[in-house]
Design a protein around this motif. Sequence first.
Motif, short mmCIF file in Angstrom:
data_model
loop_
_atom_site.label_atom_id
_atom_site.label_comp_id
_atom_site.label_asym_id
_atom_site.label_seq_id
_atom_site.Cartn_x
_atom_site.Cartn_y
_atom_site.Cartn_z
N ASN A 1 26.34 68.35 23.07
CA ASN A 1 27.21 69.47 22.71
C ASN A 1 27.70 69.24 21.28
O ASN A 1 28.57 68.41 21.05
CB ASN A 1 28.39 69.56 23.69
N LEU A 2 27.11 69.95 20.34
CA LEU A 2 27.33 69.70 18.92
C LEU A 2 28.30 70.71 18.31
O LEU A 2 28.82 71.58 19.01
CB LEU A 2 25.99 69.74 18.18
N ARG A 3 28.51 70.60 17.02
CA ARG A 3 29.41 71.53 16.33
C ARG A 3 28.93 72.97 16.48
O ARG A 3 29.73 73.88 16.76
CB ARG A 3 29.48 71.17 14.84
N ASP A 4 27.64 73.20 16.30
CA ASP A 4 27.12 74.57 16.25
C ASP A 4 26.46 75.03 17.54
O ASP A 4 25.85 76.09 17.56
CB ASP A 4 26.11 74.69 15.11
N GLY A 5 26.55 74.24 18.60
CA GLY A 5 25.94 74.66 19.85
C GLY A 5 25.40 73.49 20.65
O GLY A 5 25.78 72.33 20.42
N HIS B 1 20.90 76.28 22.51
CA HIS B 1 21.78 77.42 22.24
C HIS B 1 22.53 77.14 20.95
O HIS B 1 23.32 76.19 20.89
CB HIS B 1 22.78 77.60 23.39
N ARG B 2 22.25 77.92 19.93
CA ARG B 2 22.91 77.71 18.64
C ARG B 2 23.75 78.93 18.30
O ARG B 2 23.24 80.04 18.21
CB ARG B 2 21.87 77.46 17.54
N GLU B 3 25.06 78.70 18.14
CA GLU B 3 26.00 79.78 17.84
C GLU B 3 27.11 79.24 16.95
O GLU B 3 28.22 78.98 17.41
CB GLU B 3 26.59 80.36 19.13
N PRO B 4 26.83 79.05 15.66
CA PRO B 4 27.85 78.50 14.77
C PRO B 4 29.04 79.44 14.63
O PRO B 4 28.87 80.64 14.44
CB PRO B 4 27.12 78.35 13.43
N ARG C 1 34.04 73.55 16.99
CA ARG C 1 33.04 72.55 17.37
C ARG C 1 32.98 72.40 18.88
O ARG C 1 33.90 72.78 19.61
CB ARG C 1 33.39 71.19 16.76
N GLY C 2 31.88 71.81 19.34
CA GLY C 2 31.77 71.48 20.75
C GLY C 2 32.69 70.33 21.11
O GLY C 2 32.97 69.46 20.29
#
Length: 280
Positions: free
Chosen positions: A69-73, A87-90, A95-96
Amino acid sequence: MRAEVAVRERARLGEGPTWDAATGRLIWVDILSSRVHTYEPGSGRRTVLATEQHVGAAKPCADGGLVVNLRDGVGSYAADGSFSWLHREPVAGRRGNDAAVAPDGALWAGSMAYDETPGGGNLIRVAPGGAVTEILGDVTVSNGTGWSPDGTLMYYVDTPTRRIDVFDVVGERVCRRRELVTVEEGAGYPDGLTVDAEGCVWVALWDGAAVRRYTPSGVLDRTVRLPVRRPTACAFGGAGLGDLYVSSARVGLDSPSPLEGALLVVPGAGCGVPQPAFGS
């Protein structure tokens, strides 16, 4: 019960310990240092994976990789180390944060605003194929998420509320949100949690230097004092899932002690429930 040092790490924001039964290792992250750590209690072997973004959580995949679970998704690392987005949703300033794998093998991933803007985060469900469903919106600091041993209840923490809430699980969604317990002023803030084989909820108390266990009816029946001020999350691991591992943070502390940021273990604390891998 007394806590011991499992790994003398100086994590800025250690989080999300998870036992990977397939490999006999513990996985946890240092969010603000963009690191995924692993530790094998049997051999003492450790590894560190550097991620390109702040990493709120890392969980084992059924195919041997990691879901993160990253900053952008939400993305995944294959067993060979290659990375891909699920799943990328900046969102600027977001952040995640904490995440957990549900009994059906989907990842429930939380987010938060860096400045903790009220309502700046959410909780989503990410299926192994990448399909996304928003479970909760208007969340401030999405944290501990876990399920009862029979999978019919889901426990959840939005830290500034001081509450552990419980939901009924209906298919891929939850309903009938209600309060299990509110942590009293001065005792710290509820952060990450895990559920044991008796259905009791163990929760780390940020700024509370402790982990507490609550029964399914919300009664406090155990407190484990810790040598760190900011424990962040807990998980059962080791042989028979009897040892409780606790991550901690040193971020924001004036004159932190040498143990702040370490990974701790409470041997023989209880009995955990085997955790599913993502995609299982």
